[in-house]
Design a protein around this motif. Sequence first.
Motif: not given
Length: 303
Positions: A74, A76-77, A124-127, A129-131, A177
């Motif tokens: 993952d 983000t980790k 939501e901030t996952k975009l 975190d990943v990108n 994004y």
Amino acid sequence: MSTPAYQNSLVDVQKPFDFTKVSGKTVVLTGGSSGLGLCYVRAFVKSGAFVVNGDIKPPAESFSSDRVVYVKCDVTKWEDQVTVFETARARSPNGGIDIVIANAGIYGPDALDGLTDASPAKPETKLLDVNLVGVIYTSKLAGWHFANQDQAGDRDRCLILVTSIMGYIDTQGSSVYSAAKHGVRGLMTCLRRKGVVRVNCLAPWFIATPILPESFIQSTRAQFHRRGLDFAKTDDAVTAVMRLATDTEINGRTLGVVPRQLSPSGYLDLDRDDFTPGSPLDTLQVMASSLVYGEFGASSAST
């Protein structure tokens, strides 16, 4: 091999090059289990490289070759990415890492949607975190391993950051994004002048990979055709990545993967990270890129 100094010089996309220059090299790639990432893995393995694929899911297809290793990751980790790089160093046939591609990315609903809701919901901030955060992690680990492994001979170290055409143009898609992809672009334009690593960006336009729903592909293609355009091609994205990986003279450039209506090769140097010589922004960029920061470093600079 010393990192080439950044020069504002266009990449000649018509210049021939040899995919097999990656033979015997070790590649770390995030997000290599599907989509374009899987295509990159195939190309590197076919050309004789050893590839470590860090992805949250196993590859969509199995490889009979012993030149590819999957590590669950993952991005983000931080600890997961550390494991990917440590695995690459331990398993590398040549004892080190040569090429790193920060490819993992996701798309999703815009965190700024819902402006007419009765009350505002926390975005939501996952975009991001990943990108973006994940790419920063990959870049830090690439730089550290490049600096702390055998530097003998003319061994080239190459970092490729995957941004997007949406990191350069306006879009009515996800603003978060787009912000993340602009951030990846900014990361490259800073790193290219530090001289610590040969770094470039890849910026794909829409590409019809199997991870996209067929309904989306058909609807979008119809809209493209009305404007005389089309999807960019997977093969052209692979060629652009291999070009960045093998041409040791390219540093600090972004290759856009575009419809062939815009470039017969399917990719081109976007040439959008510099300014007209003598213009106000060029004057400021020249100053900022040569500035020696004091005790507080870049954090003391103006916002």
